[in-house]
Design an enzyme around this catalytic site. Structure first.
Site, PDB file in Angstrom:
ATOM      1  CG  HIS A 114     -16.010  -0.364   1.136  1.00  0.00           C
ATOM      2  ND1 HIS A 114     -17.088   0.259   1.735  1.00  0.00           N
ATOM      3  CD2 HIS A 114     -15.253  -0.860   2.145  1.00  0.00           C
ATOM      4  CE1 HIS A 114     -16.964   0.133   3.055  1.00  0.00           C
ATOM      5  NE2 HIS A 114     -15.868  -0.537   3.323  1.00  0.00           N
ATOM      6  CG  HIS A 163     -11.479   0.900   5.968  1.00  0.00           C
ATOM      7  ND1 HIS A 163     -11.730   1.284   4.673  1.00  0.00           N
ATOM      8  CD2 HIS A 163     -12.518   0.087   6.308  1.00  0.00           C
ATOM      9  CE1 HIS A 163     -12.862   0.748   4.259  1.00  0.00           C
ATOM     10  NE2 HIS A 163     -13.360   0.012   5.224  1.00  0.00           N
ATOM     11  CG  ASP A 164     -12.330  -3.062   4.895  1.00  0.00           C
ATOM     12  OD1 ASP A 164     -12.420  -3.281   6.124  1.00  0.00           O
ATOM     13  OD2 ASP A 164     -13.301  -2.708   4.196  1.00  0.00           O
ATOM     14  CD  GLU A 201     -12.227  -6.516   9.242  1.00  0.00           C
ATOM     15  OE1 GLU A 201     -12.099  -5.641  10.117  1.00  0.00           O
ATOM     16  OE2 GLU A 201     -13.295  -6.719   8.633  1.00  0.00           O
ATOM     17  CG  ASP A 202     -11.663  -7.647   4.491  1.00  0.00           C
ATOM     18  OD1 ASP A 202     -11.884  -8.528   5.343  1.00  0.00           O
ATOM     19  OD2 ASP A 202     -12.415  -6.678   4.302  1.00  0.00           O
ATOM     20  CG  ASP A 221     -16.273   0.524   7.373  1.00  0.00           C
ATOM     21  OD1 ASP A 221     -16.428   0.336   6.144  1.00  0.00           O
ATOM     22  OD2 ASP A 221     -15.960  -0.393   8.165  1.00  0.00           O
TER      23      ASP A 221
HETATM   24  P1  NDP Z   1     -21.016  -9.513   7.385  1.00  0.00           P
HETATM   25  O1  NDP Z   1     -20.393  -8.686   8.429  1.00  0.00           O
HETATM   26  O2  NDP Z   1     -20.302 -10.686   6.849  1.00  0.00           O
HETATM   27  O3  NDP Z   1     -21.456  -8.673   6.127  1.00  0.00           O
HETATM   28  C1  NDP Z   1     -21.588  -7.300   6.195  1.00  0.00           C
HETATM   29  C2  NDP Z   1     -20.272  -6.672   5.783  1.00  0.00           C
HETATM   30  O4  NDP Z   1     -20.019  -6.971   4.423  1.00  0.00           O
HETATM   31  C3  NDP Z   1     -20.277  -5.168   5.855  1.00  0.00           C
HETATM   32  O5  NDP Z   1     -19.978  -4.727   7.164  1.00  0.00           O
HETATM   33  C4  NDP Z   1     -19.214  -4.809   4.857  1.00  0.00           C
HETATM   34  O6  NDP Z   1     -17.985  -4.910   5.593  1.00  0.00           O
HETATM   35  C5  NDP Z   1     -19.270  -5.922   3.831  1.00  0.00           C
HETATM   36  N1  NDP Z   1     -19.942  -5.642   2.546  1.00  0.00           N
HETATM   37  C6  NDP Z   1     -19.531  -6.089   1.333  1.00  0.00           C
HETATM   38  N2  NDP Z   1     -20.385  -5.756   0.371  1.00  0.00           N
HETATM   39  C7  NDP Z   1     -21.367  -5.046   0.953  1.00  0.00           C
HETATM   40  C8  NDP Z   1     -22.541  -4.426   0.438  1.00  0.00           C
HETATM   41  N3  NDP Z   1     -22.868  -4.475  -0.861  1.00  0.00           N
HETATM   42  N4  NDP Z   1     -23.354  -3.786   1.301  1.00  0.00           N
HETATM   43  C9  NDP Z   1     -23.050  -3.722   2.618  1.00  0.00           C
HETATM   44  N5  NDP Z   1     -21.937  -4.310   3.166  1.00  0.00           N
HETATM   45  C10 NDP Z   1     -21.102  -4.972   2.330  1.00  0.00           C
HETATM   46  O7  NDP Z   1     -22.417  -9.898   7.917  1.00  0.00           O
HETATM   47  P2  NDP Z   1     -22.754 -11.211   8.711  1.00  0.00           P
HETATM   48  O8  NDP Z   1     -22.658 -12.369   7.799  1.00  0.00           O
HETATM   49  O9  NDP Z   1     -21.960 -11.210   9.941  1.00  0.00           O
HETATM   50  O10 NDP Z   1     -24.281 -10.985   9.074  1.00  0.00           O
HETATM   51  C11 NDP Z   1     -24.708  -9.839   9.793  1.00  0.00           C
HETATM   52  C12 NDP Z   1     -25.783 -10.254  10.805  1.00  0.00           C
HETATM   53  O11 NDP Z   1     -26.787 -11.020  10.185  1.00  0.00           O
HETATM   54  C13 NDP Z   1     -25.217 -11.075  11.935  1.00  0.00           C
HETATM   55  O12 NDP Z   1     -25.624 -10.497  13.163  1.00  0.00           O
HETATM   56  C14 NDP Z   1     -25.832 -12.451  11.744  1.00  0.00           C
HETATM   57  O13 NDP Z   1     -26.160 -13.081  12.973  1.00  0.00           O
HETATM   58  C15 NDP Z   1     -27.088 -12.142  10.994  1.00  0.00           C
HETATM   59  N6  NDP Z   1     -27.512 -13.201  10.089  1.00  0.00           N
HETATM   60  C16 NDP Z   1     -28.819 -13.250   9.757  1.00  0.00           C
HETATM   61  C17 NDP Z   1     -29.282 -14.186   8.887  1.00  0.00           C
HETATM   62  C18 NDP Z   1     -30.717 -14.133   8.524  1.00  0.00           C
HETATM   63  O14 NDP Z   1     -31.115 -14.746   7.563  1.00  0.00           O
HETATM   64  N7  NDP Z   1     -31.539 -13.383   9.244  1.00  0.00           N
HETATM   65  C19 NDP Z   1     -28.392 -15.206   8.285  1.00  0.00           C
HETATM   66  C20 NDP Z   1     -27.028 -15.063   8.682  1.00  0.00           C
HETATM   67  C21 NDP Z   1     -26.621 -14.081   9.544  1.00  0.00           C
HETATM   68  P3  NDP Z   1     -16.575  -4.230   5.169  1.00  0.00           P
HETATM   69  O15 NDP Z   1     -16.721  -2.770   5.154  1.00  0.00           O
HETATM   70  O16 NDP Z   1     -15.647  -4.712   6.258  1.00  0.00           O
HETATM   71  O17 NDP Z   1     -16.256  -4.834   3.863  1.00  0.00           O
HETATM   72 ZN    ZN Z   2     -15.107  -1.278   5.168  1.00  0.00          ZN
END
Ligand code: NDP
Ligand code: ZN
Length: 180
Positions: free
Chosen positions: A39, A65-66, A69-70, A126
């Protein structure tokens, strides 16, 4: 004497090695659990190849960048190894993990327009990479509705920083238009 280009490439290689090490035990959320480092590499590639960004500090910030945070990486550690400018850009794009997910999502939208140009470029890359992944290699178990909510939230963040880089914004818009 070693050239400036050599020093910049050395810094980028060191950033890659550092980030790969820090993320060594992490995987992305796709069904294949891809190595996490793919990523940050994808962000740097989007900036360099699609955006024509050649600034080594911006590319290094994307690679790192991560890490704040991670992983257990600290700002001081980044500053020591890569300098204040890169450490600061990484800090700018890092969420405060002590806050709830909802609050973090809201603050990303609110804070986007306060970001420096370097942090905006990393933020654009990102979101481009994440929405592309959300379409092609989505997190395992996410419903269509949840994926669509992610696209709409990512667009709200990017809409705050329009005017930063036309080609990267167009790349985001293209990925958004292809949402499932
Ligand atoms: P997250 O922010 O935890 O997950 C998305 C993040 O995961 C991305 O920004 C990315 O961040 C990272 N990531 C890792 N693998 C992938 C991949 N394969 N594809 C894309 N991104 C990836 O999401 P949330 O759990 O916060 O949920 C997002 C929204 O969904 C919220 O607004 C929540 O309210 C809603 N929600 C909806 C549900 C439903 O069933 N409708 C259930 C639960 C939540 P990075 O670049 O930092 O790694
Ligand atoms: Zn990222």
């Amino acid at each position: 004497m070693r050239s400036k280009a050599h020093a910049e490439i050395t810094l980028l290689m060191d950033a890659l090695a550092f980030s790969a090490y820090k993320h060594r035990n992490q995987r992305r959320k796709d069904v294949d659990a891809s190595p996490y480092i793919n990523h940050p590499i994808a962000l740097a590639r989007v900036l360099a190849v699609e955006g024509g960004v050649t600034n080594h500090r911006t590319l290094a910030a994307a690679i790192l960048h991560d890490t704040l945070e991670d992983t257990e990486t600290t700002y001081e550690e980044l500053k020591e190894k890569f300098g204040r400018a890169i450490a600061e850009a990484v800090r700018e794009v890092s969420d405060d993990k002590t806050l709830s997910k909802e609050e973090r999502k809201r603050l990303q939208i609110e804070h986007a327009k306060t970001l420096s140009r370097r942090a905006r470029l990393v933020k654009l890359a990102d979101k481009i990479c994440n929405v592309r992944d959300m379409a092609a290699h989505p997190p395992h178990g996410w419903s269509l509705e949840r994926r669509r909510e992610y696209f709409d939230w990512a667009k709200q963040v990017i809409d705050q920083i329009r005017g930063t880089h036309a080609r990267l914004e167009a790349a985001f818009d293209e990925a958004y238009a292809a949402r499932p």
